[in-house]
Design a protein around this motif. Structure first.
Motif, PDB file in Angstrom:
ATOM      1  N   UNK A 146       0.821  -1.189  -0.020  1.00 38.38           N
ATOM      2  CA  UNK A 146       0.032   0.051   0.030  1.00 38.38           C
ATOM      3  C   UNK A 146       0.979   1.207   0.129  1.00 38.38           C
ATOM      4  N   UNK A 147       0.214   2.189  -0.831  1.00 34.83           N
ATOM      5  CA  UNK A 147       1.225   3.658  -0.766  1.00 34.83           C
ATOM      6  C   UNK A 147       0.754   4.657   0.204  1.00 34.83           C
ATOM      7  N   UNK A 148      -0.219   4.057   1.180  1.00 33.46           N
ATOM      8  CA  UNK A 148      -0.802   5.195   2.270  1.00 33.46           C
ATOM      9  C   UNK A 148      -0.463   4.795   3.444  1.00 33.46           C
ATOM     10  N   UNK A 149      -0.326   5.606   4.479  1.00 32.37           N
ATOM     11  CA  UNK A 149      -0.187   5.293   5.903  1.00 32.37           C
ATOM     12  C   UNK A 149      -1.360   5.918   6.580  1.00 32.37           C
ATOM     13  N   UNK A 150      -2.574   5.293   6.461  1.00 34.09           N
ATOM     14  CA  UNK A 150      -3.905   5.553   7.151  1.00 34.09           C
ATOM     15  C   UNK A 150      -3.608   5.522   8.652  1.00 34.09           C
ATOM     16  N   UNK A 151      -4.018   6.762   9.407  1.00 34.86           N
ATOM     17  CA  UNK A 151      -3.887   6.895  10.801  1.00 34.86           C
ATOM     18  C   UNK A 151      -4.167   5.562  11.712  1.00 34.86           C
ATOM     19  N   UNK A 152      -5.309   4.902  11.352  1.00 31.75           N
ATOM     20  CA  UNK A 152      -5.824   3.739  12.114  1.00 31.75           C
ATOM     21  C   UNK A 152      -5.447   2.417  11.433  1.00 31.75           C
ATOM     22  N   UNK A 153      -4.669   2.389  10.398  1.00 34.24           N
ATOM     23  CA  UNK A 153      -4.180   1.071   9.767  1.00 34.24           C
ATOM     24  C   UNK A 153      -2.634   0.539  10.688  1.00 34.24           C
ATOM     25  N   UNK A 154      -2.126  -0.300  10.071  1.00 37.98           N
ATOM     26  CA  UNK A 154      -0.870  -1.079  10.866  1.00 37.98           C
ATOM     27  C   UNK A 154      -0.315  -1.615   9.728  1.00 37.98           C
ATOM     28  N   UNK A 155       0.943  -2.138  10.027  1.00 36.85           N
ATOM     29  CA  UNK A 155       1.947  -2.880   9.154  1.00 36.85           C
ATOM     30  C   UNK A 155       1.116  -4.187   8.669  1.00 36.85           C
ATOM     31  N   UNK A 156       0.256  -4.895   9.207  1.00 39.62           N
ATOM     32  CA  UNK A 156      -0.478  -6.065   8.771  1.00 39.62           C
ATOM     33  C   UNK A 156      -1.069  -5.636   7.342  1.00 39.62           C
ATOM     34  N   UNK A 157      -1.418  -4.380   7.230  1.00 38.29           N
ATOM     35  CA  UNK A 157      -2.216  -3.952   5.884  1.00 38.29           C
ATOM     36  C   UNK A 157      -1.897  -3.212   5.099  1.00 38.29           C
ATOM     37  N   UNK A 158      -0.528  -2.499   5.546  1.00 38.97           N
ATOM     38  CA  UNK A 158       0.056  -1.536   4.559  1.00 38.97           C
ATOM     39  C   UNK A 158       1.687  -1.712   4.600  1.00 38.97           C
TER      40      UNK A 158
END
Length: 470
Positions: A146-158
């Motif tokens: 993934x090219x974004x770092x959404x504030x509530x996301x994590x390394x598992x999904x990005x």
């Protein structure tokens, strides 16, 4: 063309809401057909859940060689099914129970009321819970690129999050957030360059799964950057399925080359009768700079332009749904986002609804939850709901107003938010402290500035900073 959510009775009540209300009476106090007929597969980590509310659980890799359907039919899920068949509430479905205890329709009513689940009601009610079931609604995440770092996301999904925490380490919240040492072992996403038994099992299952599918949705990561997305597209183009609803979730913020490749594929898929419908989900939680702040790396103007391009250049067999993950940074610009959605509806929806939105609540991380905001922010959403009611869809505003269940879902979110006013003050203060610690560190790493982006939240920010120093 007409989608289920467009159909209304003589009182202009949507079939979607009517079906949910009817299914509520049939299901009893604990059944949810999604436990059987829906699955979300997170293949980089070998995890699974039936919808986004229950926690993810592990798929036993050793079962997959002989039975790739164990991607869905895990021993754990079968135990949860048996609990439901006894009309007892599984603890993992606490979000729906909380909504129902507040007198609201929950997602189990909405999901179970949809045709892809409802048609199997009798066979499911007569089952033992041990059967292997072929789902008709499948969501899959093939990899975490993934090219974004959404504030509530994590390394598992990005992968972008993974690169950041590998470089800078965890965030200094009370329990260190996105700590790279946590994402080891079976919590470590399997990189796309490595063999992945879960992805292998999926493609073994695919020829059996495909004929039964009614809804197939690819998530991420960012699917527009994933080769498996185009493998699915090529398969569908070679094997048309006129009853298939094909869905993709994207941030619409990828590079131009990837965007143009994707758009070209979707144009082909929407030609003729290769599929029933293509639903494009777009992740967008706020308007303008706040949206970019929540989803670090996003270009809001580019996203909005691409939404219009998509709807203009592919005029048939498709719609767009905005996934508005309701978090405490969404509240102050939600009115602008909803106004923008109405404008898109007026421009692009003529013979059927082409612009949709959903408002699921964010539950973790808890410091970004709606529930920790003060009552004044609840009032903002109440005012938004009142405005939506004045712009509710009627025969005169067909496809251009707000639908009854959209208002009902926001009302549900408000009930969830208001329940937070009863939280223990010490807990709320801890969440406020972590809110400040996380976003102050994010500003340092990302070159952003919370106070400049959210000037209307200045007193909240100051209060959070105070609690972070106690």
């Amino acid at each position: 063309m007409n989608n289920k959510g467009d159909q209304v009775d003589k009182n202009f009540k949507s079939e979607f809401l009517t079906s949910a209300e009817a299914m509520k009476d049939h299901l009893g106090p604990a059944m949810c057909l999604a436990k059987w007929k829906q699955v979300s597969l997170h293949l980089p980590t070998g995890l699974n859940n039936s919808c986004y509310h229950p926690p993810l659980h592990a798929i036993p890799a050793e079962l997959l060689a002989d039975n790739p359907s164990a991607l869905h039919n895990t021993p754990y899920k079968k135990e949860q099914r048996k609990i439901m068949l006894k009309q007892e509430r599984p603890a993992e479905c606490s979000y729906c129970w909380a909504m129902e205890d507040n007198g609201k329709l929950s997602d189990r009513h909405y999901r179970s009321g949809e045709p892809w689940a409802a048609r199997d009601f009798t066979s499911i009610m007569n089952s033992t819970g041990d059967e292997d079931v072929t789902p008709s609604y499948v969501e899959v995440n093939f990899n975490h690129a993934c090219n974004l770092k959404c504030s509530y996301c994590s390394p598992q999904f990005s992968s972008s999050w993974q690169q950041e925490v590998d470089q800078f380490g965890a965030y200094p919240t009370s329990t260190q957030h996105n700590d790279p040492s946590y994402f080891t072992g079976n919590r470590r996403p399997i990189p796309v360059r490595e063999d992945n038994p879960y992805v292998d099992a999926f493609w073994q299952w695919w020829p059996t799964l495909y004929p039964e599918l009614e809804h197939f949705r690819m998530t991420g990561g960012e699917p527009l950057l994933d080769k498996n997305t185009y493998r699915v597209f090529d398969y569908v183009l070679a094997n048309p399925k006129p009853d298939l609803h094909l869905n993709v979730t994207s941030n619409f913020s990828v590079d131009d080359k990837s965007w143009n490749k994707y758009l070209g594929y979707v144009k082909q898929l929407c030609e003729g009768e290769r599929i029933e419908h293509f639903m494009q989900y777009v992740s967008l939680d706020a308007w303008g700079a706040p949206a970019e702040y929540i989803r670090n790396g996003m270009n809001f103007d580019l996203v909005w332009q691409r939404v219009d391009q998509f709807l203009t250049e592919i005029p048939g067999r498709n719609s767009i749904t905005f996934i508005v993950t309701m978090n405490n940074l969404s509240v102050t610009t939600l009115d602008q986002l909803f106004a923008g959605i109405l404008e898109l509806r007026k421009k692009h929806s003529t013979t059927y609804q082409r612009v949709w939105f959903d408002t699921p609540v964010l539950r973790t991380p808890t410091w970004q939850s709606l529930q920790i905001l003060p009552e004044s922010y609840v009032s903002r959403l109440e005012q938004l709901k009142a405005w939506m009611q004045t712009a509710q869809e009627t025969e005169a505003t067909r496809f251009h107003g707000f639908k009854d269940y959209e208002i009902a879902r926001l009302d549900r979110d408000i009930a969830w938010m208001r329940a937070g006013q009863q939280l223990d003050p010490a807990y709320r203060h801890q969440q406020q402290a972590d809110f400040y610690r996380f976003f102050a560190e994010a500003d340092r790493r990302h070159g952003t500035n919370f106070a400049d982006t959210f000037p209307e939240m200045g007193s909240w920010w100051t209060e959070c900073e105070y609690w972070s120093r106690q």
